[in-house]
Motif scaffolding. Structure first.
Motif, short mmCIF file in Angstrom:
data_model
loop_
_atom_site.label_atom_id
_atom_site.label_comp_id
_atom_site.label_asym_id
_atom_site.label_seq_id
_atom_site.Cartn_x
_atom_site.Cartn_y
_atom_site.Cartn_z
N ARG A 149 0.84 -1.19 0.00
CA ARG A 149 0.00 0.00 0.00
C ARG A 149 0.87 1.24 0.00
NH1 ARG A 149 -1.29 -1.24 5.92
NH2 ARG A 149 0.19 0.05 7.08
N ARG B 45 0.46 5.99 4.78
CA ARG B 45 -0.48 7.02 5.23
C ARG B 45 0.16 8.39 5.05
NH1 ARG B 45 -1.29 5.23 11.23
NH2 ARG B 45 0.98 5.20 10.95
N GLU B 46 -0.69 9.40 4.93
CA GLU B 46 -0.19 10.74 4.62
C GLU B 46 0.89 11.22 5.57
OE1 GLU B 46 -1.97 15.15 3.51
OE2 GLU B 46 -3.30 13.42 3.69
N ASP C 245 3.14 9.54 7.01
CA ASP C 245 4.38 8.78 6.78
C ASP C 245 4.93 8.99 5.37
OD1 ASP C 245 4.06 7.68 9.31
OD2 ASP C 245 2.83 6.03 8.54
#
Length: 397
Positions: free
Chosen positions: A164, A167-168, A170
């Protein structure tokens, strides 16, 4: 290049990315896509290339993968059973391909993997390079590279590394690793760490292709645009970097008529777009430095100022060394040598090569010869060695 070869180069990474999402396993996806291209090699010369080559490959790979997993699952192979369970009954769509490729890039460049494994996986899964091609590019035995790839894919599977986009919160740190891998591939191609040739053009081309892919997938990331601009501007000088005998030609001595005007124009336009964003980063600043080099007359004071800005992002000895080269053009070789002598880069051949040139310009020929010897002892690239020997031989006495 045949039609199948062209589709392979353009669509291999795209197809693998979709099939990894579908089967949840990199090995299964790779084998399925390779099977699909093997079928294409037999069918397309007779039937013609289908209207949607990518869709044909993805659909064929999906079907071949399911058939193989069913056969292996019947023999109670748990790995095959898990992959088959992961697959849904819905056919893979081409719509989410953009996200799938982005997921695969971040999976290849996960921080749990060593940098060498990140590079190899990126070239293998996104670029479609064979194990033999990657091994040749980095001058490693093919079995060594094969083991590296197997271990990397095994680590992804066993550690449950997620497939994936991060997340924003990271994303900046993870994107930094992705860009570093692409730039490392480009640098190894532009000046090979060893071997008979100065460059490995295929690696440069692959890095630029990956850079274009990232710019397509992440158009709002200025550092992605900056890296692509940097690679294009540096690559534009490729034809002028060696003479008719294949010997290295320094930037100041290059015939600018040999520079690729199309790449220069594209790179400069990307730099202008970066400037309009007003969110500078290290790749954008390096791109700006190389854009200044494409001006009719190089403004060295501007280059020093840009290196000052780059030092705020990446205050490394390598950046300081490159800044010293620009300082030599503004304040003279003595000022630059004082800066260079304060750096701890004894193992880096360019440190000694730059120091040798500054000493030569100051008339300190004995010290220059010693510095050339030190540089020669620290590079395994034959073209660089020939250049350094020639410069050393040109010293008086």
């Amino acid at each position: 290049m045949t039609g199948v070869e062209q589709v392979f180069r353009e669509e291999y990474g795209r197809a693998v990315a979709v099939l990894v999402r579908y089967f949840g396993d990199i090995d299964v996806a790779e084998e399925a896509v390779q099977d699909a291209f093997a079928v294409a090699v037999r069918k397309w010369p007779q039937d013609g290339i289908p209207p949607s080559p990518a869709g044909w490959i993805i659909t064929t790979a999906r079907n071949r993968g399911i058939d193989r997993l069913r056969r292996e699952s019947a023999r109670e192979e748990k790995h095959a059973q898990a992959a088959l369970l992961h697959a849904t009954d819905e056919p893979p769509e081409e719509g989410p391909v953009r996200d799938d490729r982005l997921r695969l890039i971040f999976t290849c460049c996960h921080p749990a993997l060593a940098m060498s494994a990140q590079v190899a996986l990126t070239l293998r899964l996104l670029g479609g390079l064979s194990t033999a091609e990657i091994a040749r590019a980095f001058l490693l035995p093919e079995p060594t590279m094969a083991q590296r790839l197997v271990r990397a894919k095994g680590k992804i599977r066993d550690a449950g590394i997620p497939y994936r986009v991060p997340r924003e919160p990271d994303l900046p740190d993870r994107l930094r690793a992705v860009l570093a891998v692409v730039y490392l591939i480009f640098n190894e191609g532009y000046t090979a760490s060893s071997g008979d040739r100065l460059t490995r053009e295929s690696l440069c081309a692959e890095a630029i292709r990956l850079g274009r892919l990232l710019a397509e997938l992440m158009p709002d990331e200025p550092e992605v645009m900056g890296l692509l601009a940097l690679m294009l501007l540096v690559e534009s000088r490729g034809a002028a970097r060696t003479d008719a005998r294949g010997e290295l030609v320094l930037l100041a001595d290059q015939d600018r008529a040999l520079w690729d005007a199309r790449l220069v124009a594209e790179g400069r336009e990307l730099v202008r777009r970066c400037l309009r964003r007003g969110a500078p980063g290290p790749y954008q600043v390096q791109a700006a430095i190389n854009a200044v080099h494409t001006d009719p007359v190089t403004d060295w004071r501007q280059i020093v100022q840009l290196y000052d800005q780059l030092m705020t992002f990446t205050p490394t000895p390598i950046v300081a060394l490159n800044r010293a080269v620009a300082v030599a053009e503004v304040d003279g070789p003595a000022a630059a040598l004082e800066l260079v002598d304060g750096l701890d880069l004894d193992r880096f051949h360019l440190f000694h090569a730059i120091r040798a040139d500054l000493l030569r310009r100051l008339g300190r020929d004995t010290e220059a010869a010693q510095a050339y010897d030190a540089a020669l002892a620290r590079t395994e690239n034959a073209a660089e060695q020939a250049f350094l020997r020639r410069r050393r031989a040109e010293l008086p006495g």
